[in-house]
Design an enzyme around this catalytic site. Structure first.
Site, short mmCIF file in Angstrom:
data_model
loop_
_atom_site.label_atom_id
_atom_site.label_comp_id
_atom_site.label_asym_id
_atom_site.label_seq_id
_atom_site.Cartn_x
_atom_site.Cartn_y
_atom_site.Cartn_z
N HIS A 1 -5.91 1.58 -4.49
CA HIS A 1 -4.56 1.13 -3.85
C HIS A 1 -4.76 -0.08 -3.34
O HIS A 1 -4.89 -0.67 -4.52
CB HIS A 1 -5.10 1.70 -2.21
CG HIS A 1 -6.57 0.22 -1.68
ND1 HIS A 1 -6.34 -0.35 -0.58
CD2 HIS A 1 -7.67 -0.52 -2.73
CE1 HIS A 1 -8.30 -0.97 -0.88
NE2 HIS A 1 -8.27 -0.94 -1.82
N CYS B 1 0.79 -1.61 0.12
CA CYS B 1 -0.16 -0.19 -0.51
C CYS B 1 0.70 1.22 0.02
O CYS B 1 0.35 2.49 -0.99
CB CYS B 1 -1.13 0.03 1.64
SG CYS B 1 0.15 -0.37 2.94
N HIS C 1 -2.07 1.17 6.93
CA HIS C 1 -2.44 1.08 5.70
C HIS C 1 -3.57 2.03 5.05
O HIS C 1 -3.27 3.51 6.23
CB HIS C 1 -3.84 0.09 5.53
CG HIS C 1 -4.41 0.27 4.37
ND1 HIS C 1 -3.83 -0.58 3.10
CD2 HIS C 1 -5.70 0.59 3.20
CE1 HIS C 1 -4.54 -0.96 2.45
NE2 HIS C 1 -5.33 -0.08 1.29
#
Length: 395
Positions: free
Chosen positions: A367, A307, A355
């Site tokens: 993402h 990520c 994240h």
């Protein structure tokens, strides 16, 4: 983790980008993270699909946190390795200079001996901790020439510097060894979480996998509705702001100090917005080009990403250098409220900020979700609004 939800079925488009196919239950079992079981549970103790989903979601979250720890440690290791290499190179160069200075001092001592003067023992001189002290103690400094005294001073200085650099190199090597050990631990932690989730999902029956896929789809639909609501709210707020600006312009007219000041302020704000939009467009274009590439923990491209690796690479394409981890990226810009989120902004999730995604507008982001999944477009509410930590504008 609950965060990584499957996208809408093929044929739907959001913000002009075709979303990935909703994974089948079988693919879900390949995509999710794993659990190492000591023994197979009995039929009576077998967890429900809902319990499995929660456990797998938790494992995703834990694995992603471990991934960011791995990223931070690996970056630190690389920096320390460079420092050690630099120190060792410095020590080598200084040692060479020290040997040259030692040879020169030896020649001076030999010369003193040949002249019949009360000269110091050459071996004692060269082995002394401080040749300067040795010369002082033997009262020979007053007999040395200016050049010889300079040589003694150079030797003493170089010896002290070399000793210091050697100590620094030794300490840095020890620190590097410790960091490398932590890197292995972080890597093992990620792999253990992945193994646990795979094991959990491998025990599901076909019917249970279908139920799990249905649960995922339901959550995704709820996230998409929430994204649409945010888009509507932002559109309404933008329309209201435009109407207010138009009324203000009409009321202030085009002349007068007040009008001029207002015009200048608006122009400055517009220039800033325009600059950010231009950079954000480049970051988004890069991110869109990565859709479909696999998530691989610790990866920064170009073939795969995790990520924070994706967001770092996307903004680098726009000329903005972001740190490597989510924990550092969250501090690499201006925090803005969710209601003011703009395309290009970074959206961070969970209390531990493990994240991150790149906002593209209309409540959606691009993402790298999780191991076994691919870079994709998804609602920023994919795990519920409660997991959104913050929004940061990096440029």
């Amino acid at each position: 983790m609950a965060s990584h939800r499957k996208s809408s079925p093929t044929g739907t488009r959001i913000a002009g980008i075709r979303t990935p196919v909703l994974a089948t239950a079988a693919l879900t079992s390949v995509a999710l993270l794993s659990q190492t079981a000591n023994a197979a549970p009995s039929a009576d103790s077998k967890p429900s699909v809902e319990e499995v989903e929660k456990k797998v979601d938790d494992l995703y979250h834990q694995a992603e946190t471990a991934t960011e720890k791995y990223n931070a440690t690996r970056e630190k290791t690389a920096q320390q390795r460079k420092r050690v290499a630099s120190l060792l190179d410095d020590v080598a160069q200084r040692t060479e200079k020290l040997n040259t200075a030692r040879e020169e001092l030896g020649s001076f001592a030999a010369a003193q001996y040949r002249t019949g003067a009360a000269a110091p023992d050459t071996a004692s001189l060269l082995l002394a901790d401080n040749p300067q002290d040795y010369f002082d103690q033997t009262q020979l400094m007053d007999r040395l020439t200016t050049r010889q005294k300079a040589a003694v001073d150079d030797y003493v200085t170089e010896q002290a510097a070399t000793t210091k650099k050697r100590a620094e190199a030794s300490e840095s090597l020890q620190t590097l060894t410790t960091t490398q050990s932590a890197l292995k631990t972080s890597k093992a932690d990620v792999q253990r979480k992945l193994a646990e989730a795979r094991d959990l999902l491998s025990k599901l029956t076909a019917e249970e996998k279908a139920r799990l896929a249905a649960i995922e789809k339901k959550k995704q639909e709820a996230a998409d509705r929430k994204a649409a609501e945010l888009a509507q709210q932002q559109a309404a707020a933008e329309k209201k702001a435009q109407e207010a600006a138009a009324q203000q312009q009409t009321g202030s007219g085009t002349t007068g100090t007040s009008g001029t000041t207002g015009s200048t302020g608006t122009s400055g704000s517009s220039a800033t917005d325009s600059s950010y939009t231009a950079k954000a467009d480049k970051a988004l274009a890069f991110a869109r080009a990565q859709i479909g590439k696999p998530y691989v923990w610790g990866a920064t491209g170009p073939g795969s990403y995790d990520c924070s690796g994706l967001t770092q690479a996307a903004w680098k394409a726009a000329g903005v250098d972001l740190p490597r981890t989510t924990w550092d990226q969250v501090n690499a810009g201006t925090t803005v409220p969710l209601s003011d989120i703009k395309p290009g902004d970074l959206v961070f999730f969970y209390d531990d900020i493990s994240h991150v995604g790149l906002y593209i507008g209309n409540g959606m982001m691009i993402h790298a979700p999780k191991p076994g999944a691919y870079v994709r477009e998804e609602s920023i509410f994919y795990g519920g609004e409660s997991i959104i930590h913050s929004v940061v504008r990096p440029a």
